[in-house]
Design an enzyme around this catalytic site. Sequence first.
Site, PDB file in Angstrom:
ATOM      1  CG  ASP A  24     -17.537   8.560  12.763  1.00 17.15           C
ATOM      2  OD1 ASP A  24     -17.017   7.546  12.256  1.00 17.15           O
ATOM      3  OD2 ASP A  24     -16.938   9.649  12.849  1.00 17.15           O
ATOM      4  NE  ARG A  28     -13.092   6.507  15.856  1.00 19.88           N
ATOM      5  CZ  ARG A  28     -13.864   7.570  16.078  1.00 19.88           C
ATOM      6  NH1 ARG A  28     -13.699   8.294  17.151  1.00 19.88           N
ATOM      7  NH2 ARG A  28     -14.816   7.881  15.212  1.00 19.88           N
ATOM      8  CG  HIS A  41     -18.279  -1.345   8.932  1.00 17.76           C
ATOM      9  ND1 HIS A  41     -18.372  -0.052   9.391  1.00 17.76           N
ATOM     10  CD2 HIS A  41     -17.136  -1.392   8.187  1.00 17.76           C
ATOM     11  CE1 HIS A  41     -17.350   0.657   8.943  1.00 17.76           C
ATOM     12  NE2 HIS A  41     -16.581  -0.141   8.222  1.00 17.76           N
ATOM     13  CG  LEU A 135     -39.288   4.734  10.927  1.00 18.08           C
ATOM     14  CD1 LEU A 135     -39.027   6.110  11.530  1.00 18.08           C
ATOM     15  CD2 LEU A 135     -38.407   3.690  11.625  1.00 18.08           C
TER      16      LEU A 135
HETATM   17  C1  FPP Z   1     -18.511   4.947  10.126  1.00 17.05           C
HETATM   18  O1  FPP Z   1     -17.637   4.360  11.059  1.00 17.05           O
HETATM   19  C2  FPP Z   1     -19.461   3.958   9.597  1.00 17.05           C
HETATM   20  C3  FPP Z   1     -19.646   3.643   8.272  1.00 17.05           C
HETATM   21  C4  FPP Z   1     -18.913   4.319   7.190  1.00 17.05           C
HETATM   22  C5  FPP Z   1     -20.569   2.575   7.835  1.00 17.05           C
HETATM   23  C6  FPP Z   1     -21.860   2.520   8.578  1.00 17.05           C
HETATM   24  C7  FPP Z   1     -22.660   1.362   8.090  1.00 17.05           C
HETATM   25  C8  FPP Z   1     -23.370   0.541   8.879  1.00 17.05           C
HETATM   26  C9  FPP Z   1     -23.488   0.702  10.343  1.00 17.05           C
HETATM   27  C10 FPP Z   1     -24.166  -0.552   8.263  1.00 17.05           C
HETATM   28  C11 FPP Z   1     -25.489   0.013   7.919  1.00 17.05           C
HETATM   29  C12 FPP Z   1     -26.271  -0.872   7.060  1.00 17.05           C
HETATM   30  C13 FPP Z   1     -27.505  -0.516   6.585  1.00 17.05           C
HETATM   31  C14 FPP Z   1     -28.237  -1.434   5.680  1.00 17.05           C
HETATM   32  C15 FPP Z   1     -28.121   0.757   6.946  1.00 17.05           C
HETATM   33  P1  FPP Z   1     -16.073   4.394  10.776  1.00 17.05           P
HETATM   34  O2  FPP Z   1     -15.709   3.161  10.029  1.00 17.05           O
HETATM   35  O3  FPP Z   1     -15.739   5.682  10.089  1.00 17.05           O
HETATM   36  O4  FPP Z   1     -15.488   4.368  12.220  1.00 17.05           O
HETATM   37  P2  FPP Z   1     -14.104   5.020  12.711  1.00 17.05           P
HETATM   38  O5  FPP Z   1     -14.289   6.508  12.624  1.00 17.05           O
HETATM   39  O6  FPP Z   1     -14.000   4.539  14.110  1.00 17.05           O
HETATM   40  O7  FPP Z   1     -13.038   4.501  11.804  1.00 17.05           O
END
Ligand code: FPP
Length: 252
Positions: A24, A28, A41, A135
């Site tokens: 998460d 931000r 992301h 893994l």
């Molecule tokens: C949450 O941060 C993150 C996500 C919903 C997406 C996570 C995805 C990735 C890191 C890419 C992963 C890719 C693979 C192939 C595994 P948020 O957007 O909710 O952050 P915020 O709370 O700051 O708004």
Amino acid sequence: MKNSTTQKIPDSAPAPSHVAIIMDGNGRWAKNRFLPRVMGHRSGLKSVRKSVEFCHQNNIPFLTLFAFSSENWRRPADEVSFLMSLFNKALKEEVAKLHENNVRFKMIGDRTKFSLPLQDLFDKSEQLTEGNSGLTLTIAANYGGRWDILNAMRKAIDEGVDIVSEEVLSRHMQLAFAPEPDLLIRTGGEVRISNFLIWDLVYTELYFTDVLWPDFDSGEFMKAINSYSGRERRFGMAGLRADGSSIIKEGS
Ligand code: FPP
């Protein structure tokens, strides 16, 4: 994967066998840099790679990452579409590398909601790597803990069992192929489970950090491991150390 000389779990410390992570804070992280959310992301994907390397180097056999919840479809359409193309690109580009490194790739969640090419990619990545013994990297996508339990319940009923026991349900849960997580890490400062692996996390040690996911590196991962290693795990019984040994002295 490269060998790191910096972050290694000392041989004597009890290491978790299964780490699950709620990634998460991408939005931000981007906002703090006056960047569009999607850049968070993209940067988060780098932390995914670092975490995979960390587990590989430290002989942690199972890593499960919450990449997209069943609630995430409610995000703005352009963000959802960016995430879909990121999954697509990451899988296409990285799966061969995962395979070379003996990583077994698994996907949990309701994959029927994804586009057919993406579903195909999930299937092919799993098939290619299913014989690997290193893994196990599990990506939870369109996953919800309540959905998982209901889905298992439906499968058990379809199987025609008379009594739906804990054992029967466990066999049908999405993570049936893995031990229950020893450690759950959530980055980004929120202190909740958010419908992640609610069935599997009952005895899991929880670790919450304010660090935003794109900033989560091997040093931060090690802090979580150190916190875990110092915990007393009781599983509802008398005291156990994280390595499973008893803390009750003989004769006491
Ligand atoms: C949450 O941060 C993150 C996500 C919903 C997406 C996570 C995805 C990735 C890191 C890419 C992963 C890719 C693979 C192939 C595994 P948020 O957007 O909710 O952050 P915020 O709370 O700051 O708004």
